[in-house]
Design a protein around this motif. Structure first.
Motif: not given
Length: 870
Positions: A93-94, A97, A100-101, A134, A138, A141, A799
């Protein structure tokens, strides 16, 4: 009359058979031989049973011991798999992400801005807010940084106060590894020099092409690195909250054997012996457990390699396994000894019950059957002559009872579900009425109709339909026939409620002796809950709903036919109000029913004589302001009662099947009108037509679309088909092949009202759709309003746009009514929009003259919203 005669004949036949049996049993030849009984007694010797039980006990102990050990290993494996999966999922997932970021438009603008003054004063605060968002999403992070290509820390966002040892990362080992890595994304497990915490450092190279400086076909240039520092505190919680057995533990190490996380804090930072860690790595590679001794304690190890530099191990002391085996041995020995004592005791009782009790039971059964009690129990289960005689008695009585029950079933019960039929229901109703007149209590009649059963029967076949109805009958019985003091009020058992099948998918429930008028609603709600439980039948999963109407005697009718009729009216009202609910009958429902019947007749007349019409609402491209298409919206004006809202007559058309010819007409008319505009010089527009769930259930819907295109001469790219998430859900597994057929025609497919249903990303990937339409409800509160709802809706819209962009789908926003909404959608990157801000739905004659007013210019952007004159 025929039933009473049959009962008398059966009883007479039974008495004759009983007398014949007694006569035969009195003959000397039928007496059980002594040898056979002696043989049975000799086989019941205690030593043989004792030896057998001891052998079985020993075998059972060995088996249970091995099973317990295997279970412990499986539990360790399961725990490791679960924890390892959680870690892998978090890392994946990290990584996702991070990717994606790194695609953020804000990040791209910031990196490509050469003017440092503009970048730091204007763009950096916005970028930091984005990084903070972000981190809010999360919390692990706790540090997000942007590094320049030379390793300089340009921008940094943290949770809490965290010291910054250095802003120059060029000489750090992890940065050198990141810079020299061939892949764009690098994950590192290391100790953060800023706060000395073990962290997962996730970094991605930012490669962008500057459109203003770089040639068109130039390769993207490395502009910097996006770095996320992820806390590994969740691993600490894992090792502290999860244990193996009673004294076992789990712990994490790096690739050198250094303990990173352990429930015993003093072991963190220690290093395993090289020989032990090498053996553990070999066991992990081979997928096998390892027995080893650590500090004088024998341990059973199992492990997993989660990442190149991260290992997960579970350790359990051997002593714990041995103690469990000893406890198991004591338990098996106790059970075996107890079994021996009980068995020997039973041998003593066997002599008493082996002969005397069967004879007594047969004598009693003969008397009972002779008196007509066909279902009298006969307890003898032996296999000697007495057992043969007892089985003959049972078979005779059973045959007589089955014959009597078959006659009764044929006369009073439904052959499919076994429930009472209408005839028996009326008899129970008459009995209930007599009781009500005596004690003054209420009687409620519930009329239940299964929603959408016709689709099950027509689509999957009558055999599946029959099985479906049987299961529904079982669920209704389970819901009604249970102790319910609210309904029963302490009434005796003879007042049990009655459930009957009226026919098809219609059921009647008669609730007797109600004390509280609201009690019938309690039972109705319980029935709907039972029906709603998922049902798997013929490889199909059904989510069943029902509609229930409730009528009371004598308030709503004094005969069974009147109550059934009025309960039917109430049931229809429940179905009209959304199904899966119940309604009480009232006189006002008659007027509603008459209104529905009148509206249905008028709608049929309007469809037959083509008195429906279409209006068209423009759809604009937000990038350049051009009108690129129109949505066809159905209108109906009755000569006598005036305009009828689509929300009133379209559900009625879907229910009675009129939606099929209506959709066919709308497709033909919309295609014809678009073709007429093209011939008049108005080219480049597509027309969008809504298709309902009822249409989608028809396997030939693509043939209807093909016929409309062929008859009107419109090219497929001039037509777009819109369908809702609810329509996809109603068609279930049939939707994908139908949409593939439509897509093969060259027609675009758009998912309407996206976000208001239950679509998953997997479904979006499986279905051949071209675009999404955002539900108008999410545009009601744009971010400028500042409320919590606005923030939530804005996040949902953003989203949806991001999802569509990643899936290469277009996005259309409907219901745009303000300039703020338009500018907000433009900023998000939404492709198309429609709404009153641009234009309401207009007649086909008005549209050509309206298009010049909507041409892209500053005045058009700032014009006030229009309102639909209808």
């Amino acid at each position: 009359m025929c039933i009473r005669d049959s009962d008398q004949a059966a009883q007479q036949h039974l008495r004759q058979a009983a007398r014949q049996t007694v006569t035969d049993a009195s003959q000397p030849g039928l007496a059980p031989p002594a040898v056979k009984l002696q043989t049975k007694l000799s086989l019941a010797l205690a030593p043989l049973i004792v030896l057998s039980l001891l052998t079985l006990g020993w075998i059972g102990y060995i088996k249970l011991r091995d099973t317990a050990t295997e279970r412990t290993l499986r539990e360790m494996q399961t725990l490791l798999d679960q924890l390892g999966h959680n870690v892998q999922t978090t890392i994946a997932a990290t990584q996702a992400n991070l990717e994606l970021f790194s695609r953020s438009d804000m990040l791209r603008r910031y990196v490509l801005t050469a003017d440092e003054t503009a970048r730091y004063s204007l763009l950096q605060p916005t970028l930091l807010k984005q990084f903070a968002s972000y981190q809010d999403a999360y919390p692990d992070y706790y540090e997000v940084r942007l590094l320049l290509p030379d390793g300089y820390e340009d921008t940094r966002s943290t949770h809490g106060v965290i010291p910054n040892v250095t802003e120059e990362e060029a000489d750090t080992p992890w940065f050198r590894e990141l810079r020299e890595a061939p892949e764009d994304t690098v994950l590192n497990l290391l100790r953060n020099p800023d706060d000395q915490r073990m962290v997962l450092l996730a970094a991605r190279k930012l490669r962008f092409r500057d459109p203003s400086l770089d040639p068109l076909l130039a390769q993207p240039v490395l502009r910097g690195y996006l770095v996320i520092t992820m806390s590994l505190d969740f691993l600490v919680r894992q090792v502290e909250s999860n244990r193996v057995g009673v004294n076992g533990s789990i712990f994490y190490t790096d690739d050198r054997g250094t303990v990173l996380f352990h429930p015993q804090r003093d072991r963190v930072g220690t290093t395993l012996a090289p020989e032990l860690f090498a053996a553990l790595r070999r066991a992990v590679a081979n997928g096998e457990p390892l027995n080893a001794e650590v500090d004088g304690v024998k341990l059973l190890f199992q492990g997993r390699r989660l990442q190149q530099r991260l290992f997960l191990f579970a350790a359990l002391p051997h002593q714990e396994l041995l103690s469990a085996s000893r406890e198991l041995g004591r338990l098996v020995a106790s059970i075996t000894l107890l079994s021996i004592v009980i068995t020997v005791s039973l041998l003593v009782l066997l002599l008493r019950y082996l002969v005397i009790r069967p004879v007594r039971e047969l004598g009693r059964a003969a008397l009972e059957i002779g008196q007509g009690n066909l279902l009298t129990p006969i307890e003898t289960r032996t296999r000697d002559e007495l057992g043969d005689l007892a089985r003959a008695f049972r078979e005779m009585a059973g045959n007589l009872a089955r014959s009597d029950e078959q006659i009764r079933q044929l006369a009073f019960y439904d052959p499919l579900t076994g429930l009472p039929n209408r005839l028996l229901f009326k008899q129970h109703f008459d009995y209930a009425m007599a009781r009500v007149r005596r004690d003054g209590r209420l009687v409620a009649l519930l009329f239940l109709d299964i929603d959408n059963f016709k689709w099950v029967n027509d689509t999957l076949g009558h055999q599946v339909g029959d099985d479906f109805l049987k299961e529904m009958a079982r669920r209704i019985c389970r819901a009604v026939r249970q102790e319910d003091l609210i309904v029963r009020g302490g009434v005796a058992a003879e007042t049990d409620d009655v459930i009957a099948r009226l026919g098809g998918d219609e059921f009647l429930i008669l609730l007797k002796a109600l004390q509280d008028p609201r009690a019938a609603g309690t039972v109705a709600a319980r029935i709907l809950r039972h029906l709603g439980e998922p049902l798997l039948l013929a490889d199909h999963e059904f989510h069943v709903t029902g509609s229930i109407g409730i009528a009371y005697y004598p308030l709503d009718g004094d005969t069974v036919d009147a109550l059934i009729k009025n309960a039917d009216v109430a049931m229809y009202e429940a179905k009209q109000s959304g199904k899966n609910n119940y309604r009480y009958y009232s006189d006002a429902m008659k007027a509603t029913t008459l209104r529905r019947l009148d509206l249905e007749a008028r709608l049929r007349h309007a469809v037959e004589h083509e008195r429906l019409s279409l209006h068209y609402q423009p759809i604009l491209n937000l990038k350049d302001g051009r009108v690129v298409g129109v949505e066809a919206l159905l209108r109906w004006r009755d000569p006598e009662i005036g305009d009828i809202a689509p929300g009133e007559f379209i559900p009625l058309a879907e229910e009675n099947g009129l939606i099929l010819p209506i959709t066919a007409w709308v497709l033909r008319e919309a295609c014809r009108q678009n073709r007429a505009w093209q011939q008049a010089g108005l080219t480049g527009l597509f027309v969008s037509v809504n298709v309902s769930g009822v249409d989608l259930k028809q396997a030939n819907v693509h043939e209807v679309i093909t016929a409309a295109l062929r008859e009107t001469g419109l090219e497929p790219e001039g037509l777009t088909v819109e369908l809702t998430e609810a329509a996809l859900m109603s068609a279930r597994d049939r939707a994908a092949p139908i949409l593939e057929d439509i897509k093969a025609l060259g027609v675009r497919i758009v998912l309407d009202n996206f976000g208001s249903g239950y679509s998953s990303l997997d479904r979006l990937r499986r279905f051949p759709i071209d675009g999404l339409k955002i539900d108008r409800g999410f545009l009601a509160n744009p971010p400028a309003d500042g409320g919590d709802a606005a923030i939530g809706d804005a996040a949902i819209v953003a989203t949806i746009v991001a999802i569509a962009r990643n899936l290469e789908l277009t996005v259309t926003a409907q219901g745009v009514e303000t300039l703020a909404q338009r500018e907000w959608l433009e900023g998000l990157g939404c492709d198309f929009a429609q709404g009153f801000w641009f234009s309401p739905a207009v007649s086909p004659e008005t549209l050509p003259g309206l298009l010049p007013e909507l041409a892209p210019n500053d005045a058009a952007r700032s014009k006030p919203p229009q309102r639909d004159p209808a």
